[in-house]
Design a protein around this motif. Structure first.
Motif, PDB file in Angstrom:
ATOM      1  N   GLY A  94       0.811  -1.218   0.000  1.00  0.00           N
ATOM      2  CA  GLY A  94       0.000   0.000   0.000  1.00  0.00           C
ATOM      3  C   GLY A  94       0.843   1.266   0.000  1.00  0.00           C
ATOM      4  O   GLY A  94       0.460   2.277  -0.598  1.00  0.00           O
ATOM      5  N   PHE A  95       2.015   1.213   0.648  1.00  0.00           N
ATOM      6  CA  PHE A  95       2.893   2.380   0.693  1.00  0.00           C
ATOM      7  C   PHE A  95       3.527   2.644  -0.669  1.00  0.00           C
ATOM      8  O   PHE A  95       3.652   3.790  -1.112  1.00  0.00           O
ATOM      9  CB  PHE A  95       3.974   2.166   1.747  1.00  0.00           C
ATOM     10  N   ILE A  96       3.925   1.573  -1.351  1.00  0.00           N
ATOM     11  CA  ILE A  96       4.564   1.726  -2.666  1.00  0.00           C
ATOM     12  C   ILE A  96       3.542   2.144  -3.723  1.00  0.00           C
ATOM     13  O   ILE A  96       3.838   2.944  -4.612  1.00  0.00           O
ATOM     14  CB  ILE A  96       5.259   0.411  -3.067  1.00  0.00           C
ATOM     15  N   ALA A  97       2.318   1.589  -3.629  1.00  0.00           N
ATOM     16  CA  ALA A  97       1.299   1.863  -4.647  1.00  0.00           C
ATOM     17  C   ALA A  97       0.856   3.321  -4.594  1.00  0.00           C
ATOM     18  O   ALA A  97       0.943   3.989  -3.554  1.00  0.00           O
ATOM     19  CB  ALA A  97       0.103   0.945  -4.447  1.00  0.00           C
ATOM     20  N   THR A  98       0.396   3.809  -5.730  1.00  0.00           N
ATOM     21  CA  THR A  98      -0.100   5.180  -5.837  1.00  0.00           C
ATOM     22  C   THR A  98      -1.626   5.189  -5.780  1.00  0.00           C
ATOM     23  O   THR A  98      -2.281   4.431  -6.491  1.00  0.00           O
ATOM     24  CB  THR A  98       0.360   5.813  -7.162  1.00  0.00           C
ATOM     25  N   GLU A  99      -2.160   6.036  -4.945  1.00  0.00           N
ATOM     26  CA  GLU A  99      -3.608   6.186  -4.822  1.00  0.00           C
ATOM     27  C   GLU A  99      -4.059   7.384  -5.649  1.00  0.00           C
ATOM     28  O   GLU A  99      -3.393   8.415  -5.686  1.00  0.00           O
ATOM     29  CB  GLU A  99      -3.986   6.388  -3.351  1.00  0.00           C
ATOM     30  N   ILE A 100      -5.194   7.218  -6.327  1.00  0.00           N
ATOM     31  CA  ILE A 100      -5.744   8.313  -7.129  1.00  0.00           C
ATOM     32  C   ILE A 100      -7.024   8.804  -6.456  1.00  0.00           C
ATOM     33  O   ILE A 100      -7.982   8.041  -6.273  1.00  0.00           O
ATOM     34  CB  ILE A 100      -6.024   7.860  -8.571  1.00  0.00           C
ATOM     35  N   VAL A 101      -7.023  10.079  -6.088  1.00  0.00           N
ATOM     36  CA  VAL A 101      -8.173  10.702  -5.415  1.00  0.00           C
ATOM     37  C   VAL A 101      -8.835  11.659  -6.401  1.00  0.00           C
ATOM     38  O   VAL A 101      -8.150  12.423  -7.094  1.00  0.00           O
ATOM     39  CB  VAL A 101      -7.712  11.460  -4.153  1.00  0.00           C
ATOM     40  N   ASN A 102     -10.147  11.590  -6.490  1.00  0.00           N
ATOM     41  CA  ASN A 102     -10.852  12.500  -7.405  1.00  0.00           C
ATOM     42  C   ASN A 102     -11.719  13.479  -6.624  1.00  0.00           C
ATOM     43  O   ASN A 102     -12.215  13.162  -5.532  1.00  0.00           O
ATOM     44  CB  ASN A 102     -11.706  11.723  -8.415  1.00  0.00           C
ATOM     45  N   GLU A 103     -11.881  14.655  -7.188  1.00  0.00           N
ATOM     46  CA  GLU A 103     -12.700  15.702  -6.567  1.00  0.00           C
ATOM     47  C   GLU A 103     -13.383  16.508  -7.661  1.00  0.00           C
ATOM     48  O   GLU A 103     -12.964  16.498  -8.830  1.00  0.00           O
ATOM     49  CB  GLU A 103     -11.835  16.608  -5.697  1.00  0.00           C
ATOM     50  N   LEU A 104     -14.440  17.209  -7.279  1.00  0.00           N
ATOM     51  CA  LEU A 104     -15.203  18.039  -8.200  1.00  0.00           C
ATOM     52  C   LEU A 104     -15.172  19.489  -7.719  1.00  0.00           C
ATOM     53  O   LEU A 104     -15.266  19.754  -6.518  1.00  0.00           O
ATOM     54  CB  LEU A 104     -16.660  17.566  -8.289  1.00  0.00           C
ATOM     55  N   TYR A 105     -15.054  20.418  -8.661  1.00  0.00           N
ATOM     56  CA  TYR A 105     -15.131  21.832  -8.307  1.00  0.00           C
ATOM     57  C   TYR A 105     -15.553  22.631  -9.538  1.00  0.00           C
ATOM     58  O   TYR A 105     -15.505  22.131 -10.671  1.00  0.00           O
ATOM     59  CB  TYR A 105     -13.805  22.349  -7.743  1.00  0.00           C
ATOM     60  N   VAL A 106     -15.967  23.860  -9.301  1.00  0.00           N
ATOM     61  CA  VAL A 106     -16.430  24.734 -10.382  1.00  0.00           C
ATOM     62  C   VAL A 106     -15.320  25.713 -10.732  1.00  0.00           C
ATOM     63  O   VAL A 106     -14.958  26.571  -9.933  1.00  0.00           O
ATOM     64  CB  VAL A 106     -17.707  25.495  -9.968  1.00  0.00           C
ATOM     65  N   ASP A 107     -14.759  25.547 -11.941  1.00  0.00           N
ATOM     66  CA  ASP A 107     -13.680  26.430 -12.379  1.00  0.00           C
ATOM     67  C   ASP A 107     -13.283  26.024 -13.792  1.00  0.00           C
ATOM     68  O   ASP A 107     -13.632  24.943 -14.276  1.00  0.00           O
ATOM     69  CB  ASP A 107     -12.462  26.307 -11.439  1.00  0.00           C
ATOM     70  N   ASP A 108     -12.547  26.919 -14.442  1.00  0.00           N
ATOM     71  CA  ASP A 108     -11.932  26.596 -15.725  1.00  0.00           C
ATOM     72  C   ASP A 108     -10.484  26.222 -15.428  1.00  0.00           C
ATOM     73  O   ASP A 108      -9.664  27.089 -15.126  1.00  0.00           O
ATOM     74  CB  ASP A 108     -11.985  27.795 -16.677  1.00  0.00           C
ATOM     75  N   PRO A 109     -10.135  24.933 -15.490  1.00  0.00           N
ATOM     76  CA  PRO A 109      -8.799  24.528 -15.038  1.00  0.00           C
ATOM     77  C   PRO A 109      -7.674  24.956 -15.964  1.00  0.00           C
ATOM     78  O   PRO A 109      -6.572  25.249 -15.513  1.00  0.00           O
ATOM     79  CB  PRO A 109      -8.907  22.997 -14.980  1.00  0.00           C
TER      80      PRO A 109
ATOM     81  N   PRO B   8     -19.867  23.328 -16.288  1.00  0.00           N
ATOM     82  CA  PRO B   8     -19.078  24.181 -15.383  1.00  0.00           C
ATOM     83  C   PRO B   8     -18.312  23.381 -14.328  1.00  0.00           C
ATOM     84  O   PRO B   8     -17.459  23.919 -13.637  1.00  0.00           O
ATOM     85  CB  PRO B   8     -20.142  25.072 -14.728  1.00  0.00           C
ATOM     86  N   ILE B   9     -18.649  22.097 -14.193  1.00  0.00           N
ATOM     87  CA  ILE B   9     -18.012  21.242 -13.192  1.00  0.00           C
ATOM     88  C   ILE B   9     -16.736  20.643 -13.761  1.00  0.00           C
ATOM     89  O   ILE B   9     -16.722  20.121 -14.875  1.00  0.00           O
ATOM     90  CB  ILE B   9     -18.966  20.110 -12.746  1.00  0.00           C
ATOM     91  N   THR B  10     -15.657  20.726 -13.000  1.00  0.00           N
ATOM     92  CA  THR B  10     -14.381  20.135 -13.390  1.00  0.00           C
ATOM     93  C   THR B  10     -14.097  18.918 -12.513  1.00  0.00           C
ATOM     94  O   THR B  10     -14.311  18.952 -11.298  1.00  0.00           O
ATOM     95  CB  THR B  10     -13.237  21.153 -13.233  1.00  0.00           C
ATOM     96  N   VAL B  11     -13.623  17.849 -13.137  1.00  0.00           N
ATOM     97  CA  VAL B  11     -13.211  16.644 -12.413  1.00  0.00           C
ATOM     98  C   VAL B  11     -11.688  16.655 -12.315  1.00  0.00           C
ATOM     99  O   VAL B  11     -10.997  16.819 -13.325  1.00  0.00           O
ATOM    100  CB  VAL B  11     -13.680  15.365 -13.127  1.00  0.00           C
ATOM    101  N   LYS B  12     -11.169  16.478 -11.099  1.00  0.00           N
ATOM    102  CA  LYS B  12      -9.723  16.470 -10.901  1.00  0.00           C
ATOM    103  C   LYS B  12      -9.289  15.146 -10.283  1.00  0.00           C
ATOM    104  O   LYS B  12      -9.851  14.701  -9.279  1.00  0.00           O
ATOM    105  CB  LYS B  12      -9.282  17.623  -9.992  1.00  0.00           C
ATOM    106  N   TYR B  13      -8.307  14.512 -10.910  1.00  0.00           N
ATOM    107  CA  TYR B  13      -7.693  13.295 -10.386  1.00  0.00           C
ATOM    108  C   TYR B  13      -6.293  13.641  -9.887  1.00  0.00           C
ATOM    109  O   TYR B  13      -5.504  14.255 -10.607  1.00  0.00           O
ATOM    110  CB  TYR B  13      -7.601  12.214 -11.465  1.00  0.00           C
ATOM    111  N   THR B  14      -5.988  13.241  -8.654  1.00  0.00           N
ATOM    112  CA  THR B  14      -4.701  13.565  -8.055  1.00  0.00           C
ATOM    113  C   THR B  14      -4.025  12.289  -7.569  1.00  0.00           C
ATOM    114  O   THR B  14      -4.636  11.501  -6.842  1.00  0.00           O
ATOM    115  CB  THR B  14      -4.874  14.532  -6.868  1.00  0.00           C
ATOM    116  N   GLU B  15      -2.765  12.097  -7.980  1.00  0.00           N
ATOM    117  CA  GLU B  15      -1.991  10.958  -7.486  1.00  0.00           C
ATOM    118  C   GLU B  15      -1.466  11.283  -6.085  1.00  0.00           C
ATOM    119  O   GLU B  15      -0.918  12.359  -5.849  1.00  0.00           O
ATOM    120  CB  GLU B  15      -0.810  10.672  -8.412  1.00  0.00           C
ATOM    121  N   ARG B  16      -1.627  10.330  -5.177  1.00  0.00           N
ATOM    122  CA  ARG B  16      -1.129  10.511  -3.813  1.00  0.00           C
ATOM    123  C   ARG B  16      -0.454   9.228  -3.341  1.00  0.00           C
ATOM    124  O   ARG B  16      -0.831   8.136  -3.754  1.00  0.00           O
ATOM    125  CB  ARG B  16      -2.269  10.891  -2.850  1.00  0.00           C
ATOM    126  N   ARG B  17       0.530   9.414  -2.480  1.00  0.00           N
ATOM    127  CA  ARG B  17       1.217   8.274  -1.873  1.00  0.00           C
ATOM    128  C   ARG B  17       1.241   8.468  -0.370  1.00  0.00           C
ATOM    129  O   ARG B  17       1.388   9.579   0.129  1.00  0.00           O
ATOM    130  CB  ARG B  17       2.635   8.161  -2.431  1.00  0.00           C
TER     131      ARG B  17
END
Length: 294
Positions: free
Chosen positions: A50-65, A241-250
């Motif tokens: 689990g420590f070595i693997a990368t987790e992908i977290v997604n979130e939603l927000y209103v903006d032009d990325p 208007p909704i943006t989807v963001k995926y973020t890699e986290r460890r």
């Protein structure tokens, strides 16, 4: 004489040592110790994975990325029309900012199919970030055919930068593989697209901008003001208007170390309690048996 530190050890040592002649090894204790080591090893390997693997977290927000894009979206289109000659196939682009381009040819290619009877259109172009449409049609041809056949197969329709991330399952090419070869040859096709801006941020902080989209479609026969049937393949789009963001986290290293310490300490503590209970019950049972014999 040198200072004697032995009294400090006796005063502050919370890990008191038990002499070996006061301890008693048992088969039960050995068995529990082996189980503890196997259990700790299993949990350690699980946490390490689990420590070595990368987790992908997604979130939603209103903006032009992608504010640096200049209000443009890159589009990649690949479509085959097996019964329409390449001389007749063209791409037209319209939007609410007043753009009206007929016969777009920049960064596009037409590949003949079926001995020249059909055509495969591949093109890359940009559209403004406002509602509009682009359509494949015969509008830009010098002479309109009598019965244009708009049956088609869409190989690819994608917006923005291509994301090649296995853990992200999104509708980046929702129309890929759409087959309309059995449709009415004279029918027009409307694909209504709702485009959703998407951001992917990797561990280094680098961001890539792409777009997902949902699609609805309808098929109909359209007549011109002269009564002629002039079919087309329309892609009408609007932006969400909704943006989807995926973020890699460890997982942080300190959390990994804390978890490992908790696993080792907790396992040995529970195992010690179990061993003590078994040993106490065994000794009590022996005393009961000795009392019966006497």
């Amino acid at each position: 004489s040198p200072f004697n530190f032995s009294w400090l050890g006796k005063l502050f040592d919370i890990y008191r040592k038990v002499p070996k002649d006061l301890t008693q090894p048992t088969y039960t204790g050995a068995f529990i110790s082996i189980l503890c080591c196997v259990f700790i090893l299993f949990l350690f390997l699980s946490e390490l994975t689990g420590f070595i693997a990368t987790e992908i977290v997604n979130e939603l927000y209103v903006d032009d990325p992608d504010k640096d894009s200049g209000g443009k979206i890159d589009v990649s289109l690949n479509i085959s029309l097996p019964n329409l000659h390449c001389d007749l196939v063209g791409l037209d682009i319209q939007d609410e900012m007043g753009r009206h381009e007929v016969g777009h040819i920049d960064n596009s290619m037409k590949i003949p199919l079926n001995q020249g009877e059909g055509c495969r259109f591949e093109g890359e172009f940009t559209v403004n970030k406002v509602p509009g449409n682009f359509h494949v049609s015969t509008h830009g041809a010098t002479a309109q055919p009598q019965s244009p056949d708009m049956t088609h197969t869409i190989h690819k329709l994608a917006f923005g930068e291509k994301l090649q991330v296995q853990k992200v399952q999104g509708a980046f090419n929702a129309l890929g593989g759409a087959n309309r070869l059995s449709s009415n040859p004279l029918a027009s096709h409307d694909y209504i697209l709702k485009i959703v801006p998407t951001v992917y941020e990797d561990l280094s902080g680098r961001q890539r901008f792409s777009y997902q989209y949902t699609v609805a479609n309808k098929e109909y026969v359209a007549y011109s003001h002269t009564g002629r049937i002039i079919p087309a393949i329309w892609f009408r789009y609007d932006l969400s208007p909704i943006t989807v963001k995926y973020t890699e986290r460890r997982q942080p290293f300190y959390r990994f170390i804390t978890t490992i310490c908790a696993i080792i300490g907790g396992t040995f503590t529970v195992a010690g309690i179990i061993d003590s209970c078994i040993f106490t019950a065994s000794e009590a049972w022996k005393k009961i048996q000795i009392g019966k014999m006497s």
